[in-house]
Design a protein around this motif. Sequence first.
Motif, mmCIF file in Angstrom:
data_model
loop_
_atom_site.group_PDB
_atom_site.id
_atom_site.type_symbol
_atom_site.label_atom_id
_atom_site.label_comp_id
_atom_site.label_asym_id
_atom_site.label_seq_id
_atom_site.Cartn_x
_atom_site.Cartn_y
_atom_site.Cartn_z
ATOM 1 N N VAL A 8 0.843 -1.203 0.000
ATOM 2 C CA VAL A 8 0.000 0.000 0.000
ATOM 3 C C VAL A 8 0.873 1.245 0.000
ATOM 4 O O VAL A 8 0.620 2.216 -0.733
ATOM 5 C CB VAL A 8 -0.950 0.004 1.207
ATOM 6 N N ALA A 9 1.925 1.222 0.813
ATOM 7 C CA ALA A 9 2.848 2.356 0.875
ATOM 8 C C ALA A 9 3.511 2.596 -0.473
ATOM 9 O O ALA A 9 3.663 3.744 -0.914
ATOM 10 C CB ALA A 9 3.894 2.114 1.950
ATOM 11 N N ALA A 14 4.182 6.150 -5.120
ATOM 12 C CA ALA A 14 4.223 6.329 -6.572
ATOM 13 C C ALA A 14 3.209 7.377 -7.022
ATOM 14 O O ALA A 14 3.502 8.230 -7.871
ATOM 15 C CB ALA A 14 3.953 4.999 -7.266
ATOM 16 N N VAL A 15 2.016 7.337 -6.439
ATOM 17 C CA VAL A 15 0.986 8.308 -6.787
ATOM 18 C C VAL A 15 1.389 9.702 -6.316
ATOM 19 O O VAL A 15 1.205 10.699 -7.037
ATOM 20 C CB VAL A 15 -0.366 7.893 -6.179
ATOM 21 N N ALA A 36 -6.946 -5.322 -10.421
ATOM 22 C CA ALA A 36 -6.105 -5.042 -9.258
ATOM 23 C C ALA A 36 -5.264 -3.782 -9.442
ATOM 24 O O ALA A 36 -5.131 -2.971 -8.515
ATOM 25 C CB ALA A 36 -5.206 -6.241 -8.971
ATOM 26 N N ASP A 37 -4.705 -3.592 -10.625
ATOM 27 C CA ASP A 37 -3.820 -2.447 -10.841
ATOM 28 C C ASP A 37 -4.569 -1.127 -10.694
ATOM 29 O O ASP A 37 -4.155 -0.237 -9.943
ATOM 30 C CB ASP A 37 -3.186 -2.522 -12.231
ATOM 31 N N SER A 38 -5.676 -0.994 -11.415
ATOM 32 C CA SER A 38 -6.401 0.275 -11.374
ATOM 33 C C SER A 38 -7.159 0.456 -10.064
ATOM 34 O O SER A 38 -7.360 1.589 -9.616
ATOM 35 C CB SER A 38 -7.358 0.383 -12.563
ATOM 36 N N ALA A 44 -5.261 4.457 -3.764
ATOM 37 C CA ALA A 44 -4.131 5.302 -3.381
ATOM 38 C C ALA A 44 -4.390 6.762 -3.721
ATOM 39 O O ALA A 44 -4.099 7.665 -2.936
ATOM 40 C CB ALA A 44 -2.863 4.813 -4.076
ATOM 41 N N ALA A 45 -4.954 7.004 -4.912
ATOM 42 C CA ALA A 45 -5.225 8.380 -5.321
ATOM 43 C C ALA A 45 -6.267 9.025 -4.418
ATOM 44 O O ALA A 45 -6.174 10.215 -4.096
ATOM 45 C CB ALA A 45 -5.685 8.404 -6.778
ATOM 46 N N ALA A 46 -7.265 8.244 -4.008
ATOM 47 C CA ALA A 46 -8.285 8.773 -3.104
ATOM 48 C C ALA A 46 -7.671 9.202 -1.782
ATOM 49 O O ALA A 46 -8.141 10.161 -1.151
ATOM 50 C CB ALA A 46 -9.359 7.716 -2.863
#
Length: 328
Positions: A8-9, A14-15, A36-38, A44-46
Amino acid sequence: MATLAPSVAAVRVAVRRALAGLPAQSLVLVACSGGADSLALAAAAAFVAPRQGLRCGLVTVDHQLQLGSADRAEAVAKWGEAFGLSPVVSTRVEVDGRVGGPEAAAREARYEALIDTARQVGAGAVLLGHTRDDQAETVLLALARGAGPRGLAAMPASREVDGVLLLRPLLDVARAETAAACEALGLEPWHDPHNTDPSYARSRVRALLPSLTEALGPGLVGNLARAAALAAADTELLDGLAAAAAVDAADGDGGLRVSALAELPAALRTRVLHSWARKLGVSGSALSARHVDALDALVTRWHGQGPVALPGALLVVREGGRLTASQG
């Protein structure tokens, strides 16, 4: 205090790097299929975007290529809304009737939809979930079709199309990490059957990659991705030089001056011809090395040959020291 899972980290870092520098309060959209990727990217973006002063939404594209695709798109949209993403847009595209094979047609339709959606909702960037493994597969596919440096550069981390940034934050993140991130977050990704369908070239490469890794070593995927990054750096320089050369070669009436083209090194001349063909309206997926070589022959191997036919019923001729195009 719960320990943050390394996977998760890794995705969040990366984001965070990809979003750095975007104007405050900008809207970014995550392109999410539910895989899984998106899914890991959207989660992460949220988390990251609000902490960087940005707004984050989601867009999902229904290609209408599988039974139940509309239900899948609806489920992804509902998940995005429940996860706090806004706006959430589900859009449908028509793939049939486009130039090229099914993979290229679906990709072209998808990107058109993503750009159109971003412009409609005022988003400055769209995040795409391609991973390091996807990048390695793209390099192998480029090698298989005999692509030049531009093809070997594979997918850029950042590219602007019609005023919208396409960002790929996960090109240094392994596919296994996105799957692990989903598991750690309790997310249930969708497994696209096309990813294992041998009728698709990428699926065949994906199935082959573990055997290649076993034969050539565990660093294969990372090395292929690194090769793409090196090729991308060289390509960026050459493309910049070619852009300047194209201006010098332009005849002011949409054509190109042969004398100016003939003075260029082959690496620049073919780039000028490639970009000129694209400006004429030729689809990138339909424009091949064979077409560019035929155009180059009008400059360097001229013996009075007839017109060169380009996709889209375009004819290019050499007349009066110029290359000009017309509808065939």
